[in-house]
Design a protein around this motif. Structure first.
Motif, PDB file in Angstrom:
ATOM      1  N   TYR A   1       0.816  -1.209   0.000  1.00 42.28           N
ATOM      2  CA  TYR A   1       0.000   0.000   0.000  1.00 42.28           C
ATOM      3  C   TYR A   1       0.853   1.264   0.000  1.00 42.28           C
ATOM      4  O   TYR A   1       0.487   2.263  -0.637  1.00 42.28           O
ATOM      5  CB  TYR A   1      -0.911   0.021   1.238  1.00 42.28           C
ATOM      6  CG  TYR A   1      -1.816  -1.175   1.362  1.00 42.28           C
ATOM      7  CD1 TYR A   1      -2.823  -1.412   0.427  1.00 42.28           C
ATOM      8  CD2 TYR A   1      -1.666  -2.086   2.410  1.00 42.28           C
ATOM      9  CE1 TYR A   1      -3.661  -2.512   0.542  1.00 42.28           C
ATOM     10  CE2 TYR A   1      -2.505  -3.181   2.537  1.00 42.28           C
ATOM     11  CZ  TYR A   1      -3.493  -3.394   1.596  1.00 42.28           C
ATOM     12  OH  TYR A   1      -4.319  -4.490   1.709  1.00 42.28           O
ATOM     13  N   GLU A   2       1.948   1.241   0.724  1.00 44.28           N
ATOM     14  CA  GLU A   2       2.838   2.394   0.818  1.00 44.28           C
ATOM     15  C   GLU A   2       4.279   1.921   0.832  1.00 44.28           C
ATOM     16  O   GLU A   2       4.589   0.886   1.429  1.00 44.28           O
ATOM     17  CB  GLU A   2       2.590   3.193   2.108  1.00 44.28           C
ATOM     18  CG  GLU A   2       1.275   3.933   2.172  1.00 44.28           C
ATOM     19  CD  GLU A   2       1.160   4.733   3.462  1.00 44.28           C
ATOM     20  OE1 GLU A   2       0.997   5.973   3.365  1.00 44.28           O
ATOM     21  OE2 GLU A   2       1.239   4.131   4.543  1.00 44.28           O
ATOM     22  N   ALA A   3       5.155   2.680   0.208  1.00 45.81           N
ATOM     23  CA  ALA A   3       6.592   2.402   0.242  1.00 45.81           C
ATOM     24  C   ALA A   3       7.293   3.739   0.034  1.00 45.81           C
ATOM     25  O   ALA A   3       7.160   4.350  -1.031  1.00 45.81           O
ATOM     26  CB  ALA A   3       6.986   1.404  -0.837  1.00 45.81           C
ATOM     27  N   TYR A   4       8.010   4.186   1.048  1.00 46.38           N
ATOM     28  CA  TYR A   4       8.635   5.505   0.954  1.00 46.38           C
ATOM     29  C   TYR A   4       9.882   5.560   1.838  1.00 46.38           C
ATOM     30  O   TYR A   4      10.129   4.662   2.663  1.00 46.38           O
ATOM     31  CB  TYR A   4       7.652   6.612   1.351  1.00 46.38           C
ATOM     32  CG  TYR A   4       7.128   6.527   2.764  1.00 46.38           C
ATOM     33  CD1 TYR A   4       7.720   7.235   3.805  1.00 46.38           C
ATOM     34  CD2 TYR A   4       6.016   5.742   3.056  1.00 46.38           C
ATOM     35  CE1 TYR A   4       7.241   7.162   5.101  1.00 46.38           C
ATOM     36  CE2 TYR A   4       5.520   5.657   4.347  1.00 46.38           C
ATOM     37  CZ  TYR A   4       6.136   6.367   5.367  1.00 46.38           C
ATOM     38  OH  TYR A   4       5.658   6.281   6.645  1.00 46.38           O
ATOM     39  N   ILE A   5      10.639   6.636   1.664  1.00 48.85           N
ATOM     40  CA  ILE A   5      11.902   6.812   2.379  1.00 48.85           C
ATOM     41  C   ILE A   5      11.903   8.169   3.069  1.00 48.85           C
ATOM     42  O   ILE A   5      11.528   9.186   2.470  1.00 48.85           O
ATOM     43  CB  ILE A   5      13.100   6.719   1.408  1.00 48.85           C
ATOM     44  CG1 ILE A   5      13.168   5.307   0.796  1.00 48.85           C
ATOM     45  CG2 ILE A   5      14.418   7.055   2.108  1.00 48.85           C
ATOM     46  CD1 ILE A   5      14.183   5.166  -0.315  1.00 48.85           C
TER      47      ILE A   5
ATOM     48  N   VAL B   1       7.781   0.312   4.534  1.00 49.53           N
ATOM     49  CA  VAL B   1       6.976  -0.472   3.597  1.00 49.53           C
ATOM     50  C   VAL B   1       5.748  -0.990   4.336  1.00 49.53           C
ATOM     51  O   VAL B   1       5.875  -1.636   5.385  1.00 49.53           O
ATOM     52  CB  VAL B   1       7.763  -1.658   3.009  1.00 49.53           C
ATOM     53  CG1 VAL B   1       6.932  -2.363   1.939  1.00 49.53           C
ATOM     54  CG2 VAL B   1       9.093  -1.203   2.405  1.00 49.53           C
ATOM     55  N   THR B   2       4.568  -0.703   3.789  1.00 49.35           N
ATOM     56  CA  THR B   2       3.307  -1.158   4.379  1.00 49.35           C
ATOM     57  C   THR B   2       2.582  -2.041   3.380  1.00 49.35           C
ATOM     58  O   THR B   2       2.415  -1.667   2.215  1.00 49.35           O
ATOM     59  CB  THR B   2       2.397   0.036   4.747  1.00 49.35           C
ATOM     60  OG1 THR B   2       3.064   0.862   5.698  1.00 49.35           O
ATOM     61  CG2 THR B   2       1.072  -0.437   5.320  1.00 49.35           C
ATOM     62  N   GLY B   3       2.150  -3.221   3.831  1.00 46.47           N
ATOM     63  CA  GLY B   3       1.464  -4.137   2.933  1.00 46.47           C
ATOM     64  C   GLY B   3       0.480  -5.021   3.671  1.00 46.47           C
ATOM     65  O   GLY B   3       0.364  -4.977   4.904  1.00 46.47           O
ATOM     66  N   ASN B   4      -0.236  -5.851   2.908  1.00 45.02           N
ATOM     67  CA  ASN B   4      -1.197  -6.764   3.528  1.00 45.02           C
ATOM     68  C   ASN B   4      -0.532  -8.035   4.041  1.00 45.02           C
ATOM     69  O   ASN B   4      -1.169  -8.854   4.716  1.00 45.02           O
ATOM     70  CB  ASN B   4      -2.325  -7.108   2.548  1.00 45.02           C
ATOM     71  CG  ASN B   4      -1.850  -7.901   1.337  1.00 45.02           C
ATOM     72  OD1 ASN B   4      -0.650  -8.073   1.103  1.00 45.02           O
ATOM     73  ND2 ASN B   4      -2.799  -8.392   0.563  1.00 45.02           N
ATOM     74  N   GLY B   5       0.745  -8.192   3.754  1.00 48.98           N
ATOM     75  CA  GLY B   5       1.503  -9.338   4.229  1.00 48.98           C
ATOM     76  C   GLY B   5       2.880  -9.319   3.593  1.00 48.98           C
ATOM     77  O   GLY B   5       3.093  -8.669   2.557  1.00 48.98           O
ATOM     78  N   PHE B   6       3.827 -10.022   4.212  1.00 43.51           N
ATOM     79  CA  PHE B   6       5.195 -10.023   3.718  1.00 43.51           C
ATOM     80  C   PHE B   6       5.745 -11.444   3.659  1.00 43.51           C
ATOM     81  O   PHE B   6       5.368 -12.312   4.460  1.00 43.51           O
ATOM     82  CB  PHE B   6       6.078  -9.149   4.612  1.00 43.51           C
ATOM     83  CG  PHE B   6       5.755  -7.684   4.503  1.00 43.51           C
ATOM     84  CD1 PHE B   6       6.398  -6.889   3.573  1.00 43.51           C
ATOM     85  CD2 PHE B   6       4.779  -7.112   5.310  1.00 43.51           C
ATOM     86  CE1 PHE B   6       6.093  -5.539   3.453  1.00 43.51           C
ATOM     87  CE2 PHE B   6       4.455  -5.767   5.206  1.00 43.51           C
ATOM     88  CZ  PHE B   6       5.116  -4.975   4.273  1.00 43.51           C
TER      89      PHE B   6
ATOM     90  N   TRP C   1       7.164  -2.266  12.560  1.00 47.41           N
ATOM     91  CA  TRP C   1       6.781  -0.954  13.057  1.00 47.41           C
ATOM     92  C   TRP C   1       5.362  -0.934  13.622  1.00 47.41           C
ATOM     93  O   TRP C   1       5.120  -0.380  14.689  1.00 47.41           O
ATOM     94  CB  TRP C   1       6.917   0.063  11.922  1.00 47.41           C
ATOM     95  CG  TRP C   1       6.950   1.492  12.345  1.00 47.41           C
ATOM     96  CD1 TRP C   1       6.004   2.443  12.120  1.00 47.41           C
ATOM     97  CD2 TRP C   1       7.998   2.146  13.080  1.00 47.41           C
ATOM     98  NE1 TRP C   1       6.387   3.645  12.649  1.00 47.41           N
ATOM     99  CE2 TRP C   1       7.624   3.493  13.243  1.00 47.41           C
ATOM    100  CE3 TRP C   1       9.214   1.723  13.606  1.00 47.41           C
ATOM    101  CZ2 TRP C   1       8.405   4.429  13.914  1.00 47.41           C
ATOM    102  CZ3 TRP C   1      10.012   2.637  14.274  1.00 47.41           C
ATOM    103  CH2 TRP C   1       9.599   3.978  14.419  1.00 47.41           C
ATOM    104  N   ASP C   2       4.425  -1.540  12.909  1.00 45.49           N
ATOM    105  CA  ASP C   2       3.031  -1.485  13.362  1.00 45.49           C
ATOM    106  C   ASP C   2       2.197  -2.528  12.622  1.00 45.49           C
ATOM    107  O   ASP C   2       2.543  -2.956  11.518  1.00 45.49           O
ATOM    108  CB  ASP C   2       2.451  -0.095  13.102  1.00 45.49           C
ATOM    109  CG  ASP C   2       1.366   0.282  14.099  1.00 45.49           C
ATOM    110  OD1 ASP C   2       1.012  -0.575  14.939  1.00 45.49           O
ATOM    111  OD2 ASP C   2       0.870   1.418  14.043  1.00 45.49           O
TER     112      ASP C   2
END
Length: 251
Positions: free
Chosen positions: A171-175, A186-191, A240-241
């Protein structure tokens, strides 16, 4: 039986990861031991996911079932008094019977920190990867946006992954930059196994000019681990969360 969910923060430096291992030196083992001392029950906790040896968590989540009548607001202090200093329960919630810390998770966020200072910080070395060469963060930012969306992330997954599908949604990926520190979020529904660490290892290759940022889509589409960069060391990674529909911040 009550279903309790908790948020835990831990320094993973001295542990063999979160998930229970035969030698007992994991975060899960320490929490279950504390619960046994507190409640007298043999409790198996369910984590939102596993973290590897040396990886940390600011907001790992887990749940468990108990017959204990301890008021929900007293759980964190009661457990913390029975835990090592590098594991701290931050919050506790009463959740529905069918709540499952892993399956109910809607999204997870990981942060990886790179230290670009001239010399390593001796006091923070276990939380950051010290990189000995300057990084082109602008180029890294150009590359990371290509990860957003629903894709097959085989190129950014360990060859030891046992998952039947490598399709996930980012959903999100930033620096962000903070002085000499470069934080990759990096935010996602799973890794997948080692996914964030491989993403960071590949971004570092972009940062030193070894991989052009415009090559990121081709690396992703190749579904070939050999096309991506190395796996970054675990010390810089932090869970992170974790977000749930059943749990509202501040509730």
């Amino acid at each position: 039986m009550r279903n309790i969910c908790m948020k835990v923060s831990y320094d993973g430096s001295g542990y063999n990861g979160f998930q229970s291992q035969p030698d007992g030196n994991t975060v899960q083992d320490k929490i279950e031991k504390a619960l046994l001392m507190l409640t007298g029950e043999e409790i198996l906790i369910i984590g939102s996911g596993r973290t590897d040896a040396g990886v940390h968590a600011r907001g790992q989540m887990f749940n468990f079932h108990t017959a204990s009548a301890i008021p929900i607001e007293r759980w964190p202090v009661a457990i913390n008094s029975r835990l090592p200093d590098d594991i701290v329960i931050l919050e506790a919630y009463e959740v529905p019977e069918n709540f499952h810390a892993r399956r109910s998770a809607k999204r997870k966020t990981y942060r990886y920190t790179i230290d670009t200072g001239k010399y390593p910080d001796v006091f923070g070395r276990q939380y950051r990867f010290h990189h000995y060469r300057p990084l082109d963060v602008a180029a890294m930012r150009q590359a990371i946006v290509h990860l957003i969306g629903t894709h097959d992330y085989t190129s950014f997954t360990s060859t030891r992954s046992t998952k039947p599908s490598h399709v996930r949604t980012i959903y999100e990926a930033y620096i962000e930059e903070e002085g000499p520190f470069v934080h990759v979020y990096v935010t996602g529904n799973g890794f997948l196994y080692n996914m964030v660490r491989i993403i960071v290892g590949t971004l570092i290759k972009v940062g030193i000019g070894a991989i052009p940022p415009e090559r990121f889509p081709a690396i992703l589409q190749a579904c070939d681990r050999s096309k991506a960069g190395p796996t970054a060391i675990p010390q810089g990674l932090m869970l992170w969360d974790v977000h749930y529909a059943e749990i509202k911040p501040g509730s």
